[in-house]
Motif scaffolding. Structure first.
Motif, PDB file in Angstrom:
ATOM      1  N   ASP A  29       1.122  -1.594  -0.149  1.00 27.10           N
ATOM      2  CA  ASP A  29       0.141   0.103  -0.410  1.00 27.10           C
ATOM      3  C   ASP A  29       0.224   1.326  -0.499  1.00 27.10           C
ATOM      4  O   ASP A  29       2.068   1.194   0.519  1.00 27.10           O
ATOM      5  N   ALA A  30       0.648   2.299  -0.938  1.00 25.53           N
ATOM      6  CA  ALA A  30       1.658   3.382  -1.194  1.00 25.53           C
ATOM      7  C   ALA A  30       1.612   3.809   0.277  1.00 25.53           C
ATOM      8  O   ALA A  30       2.206   5.290   0.011  1.00 25.53           O
TER       9      ALA A  30
ATOM     10  N   SER B 105       6.618   7.963   1.329  1.00 25.02           N
ATOM     11  CA  SER B 105       5.184   8.581   1.184  1.00 25.02           C
ATOM     12  C   SER B 105       5.502   9.569   2.177  1.00 25.02           C
ATOM     13  O   SER B 105       4.424  11.102   2.078  1.00 25.02           O
TER      14      SER B 105
ATOM     15  N   GLU C 131       2.927   3.426 -11.095  1.00 26.53           N
ATOM     16  CA  GLU C 131       2.984   4.511 -10.470  1.00 26.53           C
ATOM     17  C   GLU C 131       2.657   4.806  -9.419  1.00 26.53           C
ATOM     18  O   GLU C 131       2.587   4.211  -7.831  1.00 26.53           O
ATOM     19  N   GLU C 132       1.258   3.451  -9.315  1.00 26.21           N
ATOM     20  CA  GLU C 132       0.624   3.652  -7.912  1.00 26.21           C
ATOM     21  C   GLU C 132       1.571   2.614  -6.891  1.00 26.21           C
ATOM     22  O   GLU C 132       1.418   2.523  -5.740  1.00 26.21           O
ATOM     23  N   ASN C 133       2.300   1.431  -7.750  1.00 29.77           N
ATOM     24  CA  ASN C 133       3.187   0.363  -6.879  1.00 29.77           C
ATOM     25  C   ASN C 133       4.158   0.526  -6.456  1.00 29.77           C
ATOM     26  O   ASN C 133       4.688   0.025  -6.682  1.00 29.77           O
ATOM     27  N   ARG C 134       4.779   2.088  -6.772  1.00 24.89           N
ATOM     28  CA  ARG C 134       5.730   2.697  -6.436  1.00 24.89           C
ATOM     29  C   ARG C 134       6.530   3.038  -5.280  1.00 24.89           C
ATOM     30  O   ARG C 134       7.543   3.111  -4.317  1.00 24.89           O
TER      31      ARG C 134
ATOM     32  N   GLY D  88       5.323   5.553  -3.664  1.00 25.84           N
ATOM     33  CA  GLY D  88       5.156   6.480  -2.939  1.00 25.84           C
ATOM     34  C   GLY D  88       6.436   7.282  -3.467  1.00 25.84           C
ATOM     35  O   GLY D  88       6.741   8.578  -2.880  1.00 25.84           O
TER      36      GLY D  88
ATOM     37  N   GLU E 207       9.097   9.298  -6.344  1.00 20.35           N
ATOM     38  CA  GLU E 207       8.952  10.119  -7.259  1.00 20.35           C
ATOM     39  C   GLU E 207       9.737   9.546  -8.196  1.00 20.35           C
ATOM     40  O   GLU E 207       9.405   8.927  -9.593  1.00 20.35           O
TER      41      GLU E 207
END
Length: 447
Positions: A84-85, A91, A118-121, A123, A125
């Motif tokens: 979970d990000a 994050s 992106e949603e699985n990285r 958080g 950038e």
């Protein structure tokens, strides 16, 4: 944090893969494998007893990124990502105005050789990474992906290529007014999977052709005799990049504003305890190096208390003046660095899966470990466990003599008394990690 520390220090983590703690001279290795890390330990803070919460790649990384045990974050074995990000290390830094960048092996996207959404990285950038880097690269060539999912090829020794990606990010981040968090996840000294062996830079295996053999490996079958020269060679190259990283921070004028942590996801027992390199309860699997430097950690000395990677997650946030999310299950070591008399728990808790489902605790004296009673237990845990091993680390630091069920006497009673206490402490730690209260069946007396 001590006086003079920046309000928002930069933070750099270098995570190696499958590196034993005793590859460092700071822990007693006599071969001068890691002179840069040894100097960093001498001037900074050395965690004498650091451990992974799960001795396998994906779960250990999930624990580090989330500050949670594997049964809480759900990554109990390889291939169980993503995480979970929300509430991750990255994050949380982002929420407090930090730029974040990740370089290297991720192993939490479940995409293997494809780009990670992106949603699985977690958080992060800035992105120069691959999920299963061991399958997108060889020791001297390969590729990662950027934040747009575009492939970036590299050549040269993999350790150096990933280091260069990290320093490029640090130079760019240092030019901004924002603090930065950089996570460099090296693949070495992990063996190259399809080769089934460790691969040092050219000539580095020769430097260690007559290797010092850790005592726990001696007189045990395994592949340590053939692999130690390359293994030490890869660790030596990792150490050189740490030296270059610290020089880069000094040249940028931000060394005094940057916390650096060097650690690993788990160790290696060189096939001496089971058919591969980790996934066992022994220190050769679960004990890792941990060295910190920079504001708040310079002149920190040695920390003797048992520390878990989930504790280091919380520590990095605390050292940056950030309150960790309530979801994180670790405890910051900053009070230990600032006050050697600060209170601390007496044990670390760890979980195993894949080869066997197990749970254990390790104090400075005892190692106690249980395995699932069912033939085919659920990988996230089991309703019942059987005692597997007890080691007295004072008299048997290399874990050669299993005392569980021995019925022998100690100077203060019997080992059965010791086990009864450790059994209850383990159940408490399992409950604190969110597991159900299990039945633990005592080992049969083998006297």
């Amino acid at each position: 944090m001590g006086d003079g520390a920046p309000d928002r220090p930069n933070v750099v983590v270098v995570l190696s893969d499958q590196q034993r703690w005793d590859t460092l001279g700071a822990y007693g290795n006599p071969m001068d494998v890691t002179p840069n890390l040894d100097r960093m330990a001498e001037a900074g803070t050395l965690v004498e007893n650091a451990f992974t919460p799960q001795p396998v790649c994906g779960p250990a990384r999930a624990c580090f990124q989330t500050g949670q045990y594997a049964t809480t974050n759900g990554v109990v074995r390889n291939g169980r990502g993503p995480i979970d990000a929300g509430g991750t290390l990255a994050s949380t830094f982002c929420e407090h105005g930090y730029r974040t960048g990740y370089i290297g092996k991720w192993h939490l996207g479940d995409t293997r050789t494809e780009p990670i959404p992106e949603e699985n990285r977690g958080g992060y950038e800035h992105w120069r990474a691959a999920d299963a880097l061991e399958f997108t690269s060889q020791p001297y060539e390969g590729f990662v992906y950027d934040e747009n999912g575009e492939r970036i090829d590299f050549d040269g020794y993999r350790v150096d290529a990933l280091h260069d990606f990290a320093t490029d990010y640090i130079r760019d981040a240092a030019a901004s007014d924002e603090p930065f968090f950089c996570f460099l996840s090296q693949l070495e000294p992990h063996h190259q999977n399809e080769l089934g062996r460790y691969v040092a830079p050219e000539g580095y295996d020769y430097r260690f052709r007559e290797p010092w053999v850790p005592p726990d490996l001696r007189e045990r079958r395994g592949d340590w005799y053939d692999e130690l020269p390359d293994y030490y060679g890869t660790c030596a190259r990792l150490d050189e990049t740490v030296g270059r990283l610290r020089t880069e921070l000094e040249d940028l004028g931000i060394a005094d504003e940057t916390i650096v942590l060097y650690t690993s996801d788990h160790g290696s027992h060189f096939r001496t305890r089971n058919g591969e390199y980790k996934r066992s309860p022994h220190d050769s699997s679960i004990r890792v190096p941990a060295v910190l430097s920079g504001p708040g950690f310079d002149d920190g000395g040695r920390i003797d208390e048992p520390i878990n990677l989930v504790d280091l997650t919380v520590t990095l946030l605390d050292a940056a003046g950030i309150d960790p999310p309530e979801s994180m299950q670790g405890k910051s070591i900053v009070p230990l660095v600032e006050d050697g008399d600060a209170t601390w728990k007496d044990e670390i808790f760890f979980q195993t899966a894949e080869v066997q489902v197990g749970r254990g605790i390790r104090t400075n004296r005892w190692k106690y470990y249980v395995t699932a009673a069912e033939d085919d237990p659920d990988l996230e845990g089991a309703g019942g466990y059987v005692e597997e091993c007890l080691y007295d680390l004072d008299s048997d630091p290399h874990e050669q003599i299993n005392l569980v069920g021995s019925g022998r006497s100690t100077y203060a009673g019997t080992y059965d008394d010791v086990v009864a206490d450790l059994r209850e402490r383990l159940r408490q730690r399992m409950a604190a990690a969110g597991e159900s209260d299990p039945e633990i069946e005592p080992a049969e007396n083998w006297r």
